[in-house]
Design a protein around this motif. Sequence first.
Motif, PDB file in Angstrom:
ATOM      1  N   GLY A 124       1.022  -1.197   0.091  1.00  0.00           N
ATOM      2  CA  GLY A 124      -0.045  -0.023  -0.100  1.00  0.00           C
ATOM      3  C   GLY A 124       0.785   1.178   0.053  1.00  0.00           C
ATOM      4  O   GLY A 124       2.054   1.334   0.092  1.00  0.00           O
ATOM      5  N   LEU A 125       0.349   2.254   0.144  1.00  0.00           N
ATOM      6  CA  LEU A 125       0.978   3.668   0.070  1.00  0.00           C
ATOM      7  C   LEU A 125       0.873   4.346   1.227  1.00  0.00           C
ATOM      8  O   LEU A 125      -0.153   4.623   1.649  1.00  0.00           O
ATOM      9  CB  LEU A 125       0.354   4.488  -1.268  1.00  0.00           C
ATOM     10  CG  LEU A 125       0.787   4.056  -2.402  1.00  0.00           C
ATOM     11  CD1 LEU A 125      -0.011   4.809  -3.748  1.00  0.00           C
ATOM     12  CD2 LEU A 125       2.360   3.842  -2.823  1.00  0.00           C
ATOM     13  N   LEU A 126       1.920   4.941   1.664  1.00  0.00           N
ATOM     14  CA  LEU A 126       1.957   5.584   2.848  1.00  0.00           C
ATOM     15  C   LEU A 126       2.402   6.984   2.535  1.00  0.00           C
ATOM     16  O   LEU A 126       3.430   7.170   1.900  1.00  0.00           O
ATOM     17  CB  LEU A 126       3.151   5.266   4.097  1.00  0.00           C
ATOM     18  CG  LEU A 126       3.233   6.010   5.220  1.00  0.00           C
ATOM     19  CD1 LEU A 126       1.943   5.732   6.200  1.00  0.00           C
ATOM     20  CD2 LEU A 126       4.633   5.279   6.107  1.00  0.00           C
ATOM     21  N   ALA A 127       1.576   8.085   2.672  1.00  0.00           N
ATOM     22  CA  ALA A 127       1.837   9.295   2.114  1.00  0.00           C
ATOM     23  C   ALA A 127       1.515  10.592   3.044  1.00  0.00           C
ATOM     24  O   ALA A 127       0.813  10.182   4.184  1.00  0.00           O
ATOM     25  CB  ALA A 127       1.082   9.533   1.094  1.00  0.00           C
ATOM     26  N   THR A 128       2.197  11.529   3.040  1.00  0.00           N
ATOM     27  CA  THR A 128       1.951  12.564   3.994  1.00  0.00           C
ATOM     28  C   THR A 128       1.114  13.772   2.935  1.00  0.00           C
ATOM     29  O   THR A 128       1.755  14.172   1.954  1.00  0.00           O
ATOM     30  CB  THR A 128       2.977  13.102   4.596  1.00  0.00           C
ATOM     31  OG1 THR A 128       4.309  13.446   3.931  1.00  0.00           O
ATOM     32  CG2 THR A 128       3.756  12.134   5.598  1.00  0.00           C
ATOM     33  N   PHE A 129       0.256  14.481   3.345  1.00  0.00           N
ATOM     34  CA  PHE A 129      -0.449  15.643   2.925  1.00  0.00           C
ATOM     35  C   PHE A 129      -0.326  17.032   3.598  1.00  0.00           C
ATOM     36  O   PHE A 129      -0.231  16.921   5.095  1.00  0.00           O
ATOM     37  CB  PHE A 129      -1.869  15.409   2.410  1.00  0.00           C
ATOM     38  CG  PHE A 129      -1.910  14.065   1.644  1.00  0.00           C
ATOM     39  CD1 PHE A 129      -1.850  14.405   0.257  1.00  0.00           C
ATOM     40  CD2 PHE A 129      -2.029  12.713   2.177  1.00  0.00           C
ATOM     41  CE1 PHE A 129      -1.993  13.050  -0.470  1.00  0.00           C
ATOM     42  CE2 PHE A 129      -2.083  11.760   1.510  1.00  0.00           C
ATOM     43  CZ  PHE A 129      -2.149  11.758  -0.144  1.00  0.00           C
ATOM     44  N   PRO A 130      -0.363  18.052   2.983  1.00  0.00           N
ATOM     45  CA  PRO A 130      -0.052  19.425   3.705  1.00  0.00           C
ATOM     46  C   PRO A 130      -1.064  19.736   4.528  1.00  0.00           C
ATOM     47  O   PRO A 130      -1.042  20.240   5.378  1.00  0.00           O
ATOM     48  CB  PRO A 130       0.285  20.331   2.632  1.00  0.00           C
ATOM     49  CG  PRO A 130      -0.080  19.710   1.139  1.00  0.00           C
ATOM     50  CD  PRO A 130      -0.139  18.242   1.606  1.00  0.00           C
TER      51      PRO A 130
END
Lengths: 327, 327
Positions: free
Chosen positions: B279-285
Amino acid sequence: MTEAQAPHSEAEVIGVLRRVFHQGRDVQLGIGDDAAVLAPAEGAVLVSTDMLVEGVDFDRSWASCLDIGWKSAAVNISDIAAMGAEPNALVVSLEVPPQCGLDDIEELARGVQEAIDALAPGASVVGGDLSSGAQMAVSVTVLGRLAAGEHAVTRAGARPGDVLAYWGKLGYAAAGLAVLRGGQVGSASAAALEACAAQLRPRPSVEAGRTAREYGATAMMDVSDGLAVDASRMAGASEVTIRFDPTAFPKLVTGLGWTRYELGLDPWALVFAGGEDFGLLATFPADDIPDGFLRLGTVESPAYAPVLLGDRTLDYPEWDHFSGKRR
Amino acid sequence: MTEAQAPHSEAEVIGVLRRVFHQGRDVQLGIGDDAAVLAPAEGAVLVSTDMLVEGVDFDRSWASCLDIGWKSAAVNISDIAAMGAEPNALVVSLEVPPQCGLDDIEELARGVQEAIDALAPGASVVGGDLSSGAQMAVSVTVLGRLAAGEHAVTRAGARPGDVLAYWGKLGYAAAGLAVLRGGQVGSASAAALEACAAQLRPRPSVEAGRTAREYGATAMMDVSDGLAVDASRMAGASEVTIRFDPTAFPKLVTGLGWTRYELGLDPWALVFAGGEDFGLLATFPADDIPDGFLRLGTVESPAYAPVLLGDRTLDYPEWDHFSGKRR
């Protein structure tokens, strides 16, 4: 899955590889993320892959880890050179048996980097993978590039009337393999040692490939499986017959005269069927071929055989890398 | 080098592979020359490589050749997805033991093509290599692309104040591995079979990666070695602390409740330490995260540990693919 204890962690290994592999031009983001990022380029992107496996392509009794690393990079660089393009990035996957130490892995990596420094100094190793396995294997993928408007030289463009020419050695790598397998390196002549070097550290030329493209080469390929077989592949892809000029060969054969008395091998067979020399076979539209290329024959309309030596058909066996036997 | 008789020649094998692998957009010159040529693109070129080795990454007692081919393509596609880019070309090197038949090789190839069709339908296998070896191994390199002006999302861009989110399953692939290794597939529950599928045929999402990039993801990576370890890598690369929100996890853990009574495993450990979910681990502003992503926590200035669960430190072991043991 295997529970065997390895003497080094993935993190340690990656630390070594990051130290060995320096990042050159074209690399926006190198080793360490999910993927590497290469700077945008305006021309075509080329890609090729080749794997060397212990017991099939090399034997650790006669090839050092440095040799294996060098060759795994060199054979890939050769494929990009053969298109008239410039290698710019490589990824390297290593499979190593559990008894391999970190020093072996570092030697493999150094061999890869030394080949790049010598043969494609603008290129960088930008990624890789590492696993334990039952034997050593090195799988390299190389990327190459062309400038905007430049076209790759395929093996399919040879036309009747073209001149056939070759850059590089012929038969040396096969002679070297015979010396190495025979375990005669300790007592080998200077000529035999040169042949061993050709087998262990092939030196394809990116420069010769680019020059051939600039001279308008109509077809080009690297000679990895033997001159006769590879020429027949070019003839097949181009739908032509290639006629070798017998007067071009005595000079090539004479250089391998030592193999007859030192190894009991036929120099003519080495020149026509010996593989892994990684020179460039190219066809040119006129008789103006670049320096360093040797004129070997002519391209003609399809005749009774794809490849002829004068008026004779050529029937040298092919080395089949997969089944590991001559067919 | 080995003199073993193989039941098929390189030419036969290449014939099969050419039939199985269809050439999509972006391919100017596909399988069959020294290198493949991809059409010029205006954006960055991405490259990544991953190798699966029998006895380390899979066991043929529970993975079919179709599964192995699928997974070898999928794990590579995942790496390009994790940069927010589009996979466009793959090269595949196969190492197969001498007892493998042409049908096994064709199944491996079909698995690769099926994964491409399902996960990255614009991509093509444009080259490869084939060798005999002591065990089966599949080395894939994937190329990806971005449009002009688009930037790859690295793991190094997370900033304090960002939101942490995840797309995909967690713990399923590790649970599936336990079921497959236990040889309990025949009597497995529907939940266990779903977990086996997650292990054998991972389904990373190129679409989710692209959407995350379009939403302005500041950092992103695929979770291949476990959520806790991979989050700590993102935290390290970004020089931040990642704080998981404990209230986000009960739902994830509940879905794996069956593993406690069917397998005797701790669902919390599976969620935080199970690898290979891709899966995808992401950070968003901001708090505006794309549909399909689940909010898992926040990004903060570096604190006393790279990764926290509420106020507790997280210490789940890392799966080391190389040494084959948990460290």
